[in-house]
Motif scaffolding. Structure first.
Motif, PDB file in Angstrom:
ATOM      1  N   ARG A 178       0.944   5.815  -0.666  1.00 28.60           N
ATOM      2  CA  ARG A 178       0.114   7.021  -0.556  1.00 28.60           C
ATOM      3  C   ARG A 178      -0.563   7.311  -1.875  1.00 28.60           C
ATOM      4  O   ARG A 178      -0.044   7.001  -2.942  1.00 28.60           O
ATOM      5  N   ARG A 179      -1.710   7.953  -1.806  1.00 30.79           N
ATOM      6  CA  ARG A 179      -2.473   8.312  -2.991  1.00 30.79           C
ATOM      7  C   ARG A 179      -1.759   9.422  -3.741  1.00 30.79           C
ATOM      8  O   ARG A 179      -1.284  10.385  -3.132  1.00 30.79           O
ATOM      9  N   VAL A 206      -4.537   2.312  -8.272  1.00 30.36           N
ATOM     10  CA  VAL A 206      -5.650   1.684  -7.559  1.00 30.36           C
ATOM     11  C   VAL A 206      -5.713   0.204  -7.954  1.00 30.36           C
ATOM     12  O   VAL A 206      -5.939  -0.133  -9.112  1.00 30.36           O
ATOM     13  N   GLN A 213       0.840  -1.188   0.000  1.00 27.47           N
ATOM     14  CA  GLN A 213       0.000   0.000   0.000  1.00 27.47           C
ATOM     15  C   GLN A 213       0.877   1.240   0.000  1.00 27.47           C
ATOM     16  O   GLN A 213       1.850   1.336   0.747  1.00 27.47           O
ATOM     17  N   ARG A 267      -3.222   8.933 -11.971  1.00 25.27           N
ATOM     18  CA  ARG A 267      -3.652   8.738 -10.585  1.00 25.27           C
ATOM     19  C   ARG A 267      -4.395   7.410 -10.396  1.00 25.27           C
ATOM     20  O   ARG A 267      -4.252   6.751  -9.387  1.00 25.27           O
ATOM     21  N   ARG A 268      -5.172   7.012 -11.383  1.00 26.31           N
ATOM     22  CA  ARG A 268      -5.941   5.771 -11.275  1.00 26.31           C
ATOM     23  C   ARG A 268      -5.068   4.531 -11.449  1.00 26.31           C
ATOM     24  O   ARG A 268      -5.484   3.422 -11.108  1.00 26.31           O
ATOM     25  N   GLN A 311      -7.221  -0.307  -3.085  1.00 30.58           N
ATOM     26  CA  GLN A 311      -6.411   0.728  -2.450  1.00 30.58           C
ATOM     27  C   GLN A 311      -5.333   1.143  -3.430  1.00 30.58           C
ATOM     28  O   GLN A 311      -5.117   0.497  -4.454  1.00 30.58           O
ATOM     29  N   ASN A 312      -4.620   2.202  -3.102  1.00 27.33           N
ATOM     30  CA  ASN A 312      -3.472   2.619  -3.896  1.00 27.33           C
ATOM     31  C   ASN A 312      -2.293   1.732  -3.512  1.00 27.33           C
ATOM     32  O   ASN A 312      -1.875   1.715  -2.349  1.00 27.33           O
ATOM     33  N   THR A 313      -1.797   0.984  -4.486  1.00 20.86           N
ATOM     34  CA  THR A 313      -0.715   0.047  -4.206  1.00 20.86           C
ATOM     35  C   THR A 313       0.319   0.081  -5.322  1.00 20.86           C
ATOM     36  O   THR A 313       0.072   0.586  -6.411  1.00 20.86           O
ATOM     37  N   ARG A 317       6.641   7.406  -3.416  1.00 19.29           N
ATOM     38  CA  ARG A 317       6.536   6.162  -4.179  1.00 19.29           C
ATOM     39  C   ARG A 317       7.791   5.896  -5.000  1.00 19.29           C
ATOM     40  O   ARG A 317       8.126   4.754  -5.270  1.00 19.29           O
TER      41      ARG A 317
END
Length: 167
Positions: free
Chosen positions: A8-9, A21, A6, A17-18, A27-29, A146
């Motif tokens: 952060r967004r 997910v 996981q 951005r998508r 979740q954002n991974t 990230r």
């Protein structure tokens, strides 16, 4: 196999951005591809990709097909997420047999269930290798940038692999 961490967004208004997910975890991974041997030692880890990418796509993008062509006698045990690789490299990429449908005779269903169990029993060391990585608190949920996760993941995988070979 692949595992997800996981992250952060991504900030609002940024492209892609998508892509982070995950369809599995919602979740954002980021997804890490890991190769382990039959003793549970990490042989290779890389290919940290956005979580939306499928396991087989990430493996193909890293050149696994080239490895299969160069090493014809290597057999790799995979999970159901790599059915496309089994189709592309029969005899080398081994996935569990498909589940039987409801109209199959009971003996066929039982035989497939036993074959799936044998396959998962051989693959359990890979799952244990992934679990060893996730025992590090940093890889449960990555709260830093990230862009720095791939380097950290490879360093932790190296430490885990060294511990498994010396201990």
């Amino acid at each position: 196999d692949a595992t997800e961490v996981q992250v952060r967004r991504p900030p609002a208004g940024r492209g892609g951005r998508r892509a982070f997910v995950s369809g599995k975890k919602k979740q954002n991974t980021m997804k890490a591809t890991v190769v382990a041997d039959h003793q549970g030692r990490t042989l290779w880890t890389d290919a940290l990709r956005p979580g939306r990418m499928h396991d087989a796509t990430a493996a193909r993008n890293e050149g696994i097909g080239t490895c299969f062509r160069h090493f014809r006698d290597v057999e790799v045990l995979l999970d159901d997420g790599y059915l496309g690789l089994r189709r592309d490299h029969p005899g080398q990429a081994v996935t569990p047999p498909r589940k039987g449908n409801k109209i199959s005779p009971p003996e066929v269903l039982e035989a497939r269930l036993r074959a799936r169990h044998r396959h998962s029993s051989k693959r359990i060391t890979v799952e244990h290798a992934l679990a060893d990585h996730k025992r590090w608190k940093q890889l449960v949920r990555w709260t830093h940038r990230r862009e720095t996760l791939p380097v950290t993941y490879r360093a932790i995988a190296g430490l885990v692999s060294d511990r498994n070979t010396t201990g």
